[in-house]
Design a protein around this motif. Structure first.
Motif, PDB file in Angstrom:
ATOM      1  N   GLN A 440      95.458 -25.774  50.865  1.00 26.40           N
ATOM      2  CA  GLN A 440      94.657 -25.876  52.077  1.00 26.40           C
ATOM      3  C   GLN A 440      93.227 -26.325  51.802  1.00 26.40           C
ATOM      4  O   GLN A 440      92.495 -26.639  52.731  1.00 26.40           O
ATOM      5  CB  GLN A 440      94.625 -24.516  52.789  1.00 26.40           C
ATOM      6  N   GLY A 441      92.847 -26.372  50.533  1.00 28.85           N
ATOM      7  CA  GLY A 441      91.483 -26.745  50.183  1.00 28.85           C
ATOM      8  C   GLY A 441      91.193 -28.208  50.461  1.00 28.85           C
ATOM      9  O   GLY A 441      92.059 -29.075  50.335  1.00 28.85           O
ATOM     10  N   ARG A 442      89.945 -28.476  50.807  1.00 34.24           N
ATOM     11  CA  ARG A 442      89.554 -29.846  51.146  1.00 34.24           C
ATOM     12  C   ARG A 442      89.672 -30.780  49.945  1.00 34.24           C
ATOM     13  O   ARG A 442      90.099 -31.931  50.067  1.00 34.24           O
ATOM     14  CB  ARG A 442      88.116 -29.853  51.675  1.00 34.24           C
ATOM     15  N   GLY A 443      89.285 -30.282  48.744  1.00 34.56           N
ATOM     16  CA  GLY A 443      89.356 -31.111  47.553  1.00 34.56           C
ATOM     17  C   GLY A 443      90.772 -31.557  47.243  1.00 34.56           C
ATOM     18  O   GLY A 443      91.015 -32.730  46.918  1.00 34.56           O
ATOM     19  N   HIS A 444      91.729 -30.633  47.365  1.00 36.20           N
ATOM     20  CA  HIS A 444      93.127 -30.978  47.099  1.00 36.20           C
ATOM     21  C   HIS A 444      93.639 -32.009  48.106  1.00 36.20           C
ATOM     22  O   HIS A 444      94.309 -32.979  47.726  1.00 36.20           O
ATOM     23  CB  HIS A 444      93.989 -29.719  47.144  1.00 36.20           C
ATOM     24  N   ARG A 445      93.314 -31.799  49.375  1.00 34.94           N
ATOM     25  CA  ARG A 445      93.794 -32.735  50.398  1.00 34.94           C
ATOM     26  C   ARG A 445      93.221 -34.130  50.185  1.00 34.94           C
ATOM     27  O   ARG A 445      93.927 -35.134  50.355  1.00 34.94           O
ATOM     28  CB  ARG A 445      93.431 -32.217  51.791  1.00 34.94           C
TER      29      ARG A 445
END
Length: 466
Positions: A440-445
């Motif tokens: 759910q993290g922005r960096g992963h997305r």
């Protein structure tokens, strides 16, 4: 796409564990009635835990605060650790503040052994202990009827190398310990960081002296029924989780760091980095200290011994100013990350360990400038919750149930599954909950979207060549 590192099958729990758990539970619940009641105030950095604990003293007689903060136990460092000042304590007794020299290590077991007699004394005098943390592992040390450190009590008479030699493993240095642990117990090894040398050492000591696998402590019947679960606690706990929306906590954290700088944070950190100063490695790696490493390394190369001794912080050098600005910015970023980690841990305690955390949203109190907003939005609901708890109201759990829907049994989650995220440079995530949070993290997305676009462009280019 992630891939899973399959864990080994957990072996059955050894019989000696039950004896160790019984020995560590120094004050078991009474069979004739309710366990002794304590209040526990939890929350992320900057959420207002200490303020709430003091405010509760205005609603309940005999309130005494027991700090469960791994940094505030150290003497000095008042700005760095955000200790409650005497004025802010408002006459409410506070315990376990400034009791340890900064050169000494202080473990979860040390905290438990200091805190239990204090809590028992408060209860014996008819008071109400309010535990304020800070450090969730310290609170778990009070809740759990046993700690891992208790399993190593019999190892003090011999060294780690002696114990490992007995089982045919020689120590070739600090770094080799983790490799030994992977050979002995890969399940336990994948749950801790390779640089956590103190825990690695304890795990190896346990295996060397008893032949038991450390992972047995945290799986199967032992973990499900005992470890870290409030139902097995020596006390009857009312958990208050004071919280706020992330953007509100972020703004508050940024402002607080600026206030800490103005209040003398640099002078305290300067003492830690001063050549010849003796501080624990844990303190040197703490948030609020490590960010200034490069700054003070340069600072001490530019200063004469007399200036260093006098504590003169001259910031006229442009390079020093630049490094200071970078350090302060990094301190704010690291503190915001800490807030997120703390909130994730509280969610896990709530969901996976069955802690009935009564969630209090203080967002409006942070944003509102009126004088009674904190009282209306935070103090009143917390006081009502504690009042019902002390009156032994059986409807309390159903009224203040967890915000996550509560009660997933520990045995039902994938505690030992390791996830590897290829999109994020093969970052390792431990457990299904941590993996879901990571996704759910922005960096992963952003990284996964970038890889998808890159793959699509590559595919289109290959088709064009054909």
């Amino acid at each position: 796409m992630p891939h899973l590192a399959a864990p080994a099958s957990p072996p059955p729990a050894p019989n000696f564990m039950s004896n160790a758990r019984e020995a560590a539970s120094s004050s078991p619940p009474s069979k004739r009635g309710r366990r002794k009641a304590v209040v526990v105030v939890m929350g992320a950095t900057g959420a207002g835990k200490s303020r709430l604990a003091v405010d509760l003293a205005g609603h309940f007689a005999g309130v005494e605060v027991v700090s469960a903060d791994s940094m505030q136990v150290y003497r000095g460092l008042d700005v760095l650790t955000n200790k409650v000042s005497l004025h802010e304590q408002n006459g409410v007794p506070h315990h376990l503040l400034s009791i340890v020299d900064p050169s000494a290590e202080f473990t979860c077991r040390d905290f438990r052994d200091h805190a239990l007699p204090i809590i028992e004394d408060i209860l014996d005098r008819g008071g109400l202990p309010v535990i304020v943390g800070g450090t969730n592992f310290y609170i778990q040390a009070l809740v759990s009827p046993f700690l891992f450190e208790d399993m190593s009590e019999d190892t003090q008479g011999c060294t780690l190398s002696d114990q490992l030699d007995d089982i045919g493993l020689a120590t070739d240095g600090v770094g080799s310990g983790y490799e030994h642990l992977k050979e002995i117990d890969p399940i336990a090894a994948q749950r801790i960081h390779p640089n956590n040398h103190r825990k690695i050492k304890r795990y190896l000591e346990l295996y060397a002296t008893t032949g038991a696998l450390p992972s047995d402590l945290f799986q199967g019947e032992a973990a499900e029924d005992k470890w870290g679960r409030p139902t097995s606690s020596r006390f009857d706990c009312c958990f208050l989780w004071v919280d706020a929306e992330l953007h509100v906590l972020d703004n508050y954290v940024n402002e607080r760091v600026d206030c800490m700088i103005n209040a003398g944070l640099l002078d305290e950190v300067c003492n830690i980095y001063n050549p010849g100063a003796v501080y624990t490695q844990g303190l040197r790696q703490a948030i609020g200290v490590r960010e200034f490493d490069e700054f003070f390394r340069l600072y001490f190369t530019k200063k004469e011994p007399d200036e260093i001794k006098a504590g003169m912080l001259d910031l006229h050098d442009d390079k020093l100013k630049s490094l200071l600005d970078e350090a302060v910015s990094q301190l704010k970023a690291n503190t915001r990350r800490l807030v997120r980690r703390q909130r994730r841990r509280l969610h896990r305690l709530n969901k996976d360990f069955g802690w009935n955390l009564h969630h209090i949203d203080a967002t409006e109190a942070f944003q509102c400038t009126t004088g009674d907003s904190w009282h209306v939005k935070v103090i009143k609901p917390c006081a009502d919750t504690v009042r019902r708890f002390l009156s032994n109201d059986t409807t309390l759990a159903s009224k203040d149930c967890s915000i996550d829907g509560g009660g997933t049994r520990l045995a039902s989650r994938e505690l030992w599954t390791q996830y590897v995220c290829e999109a994020c440079d093969n970052r390792v995530l431990r457990g299904a909950h941590e993996w879901e949070q990571h996704k759910q993290g922005r960096g992963h997305r952003k990284r996964t979207q970038h890889l998808k676009r890159k793959s699509k462009i590559k595919s289109t280019s290959s088709e064009a060549e054909v």
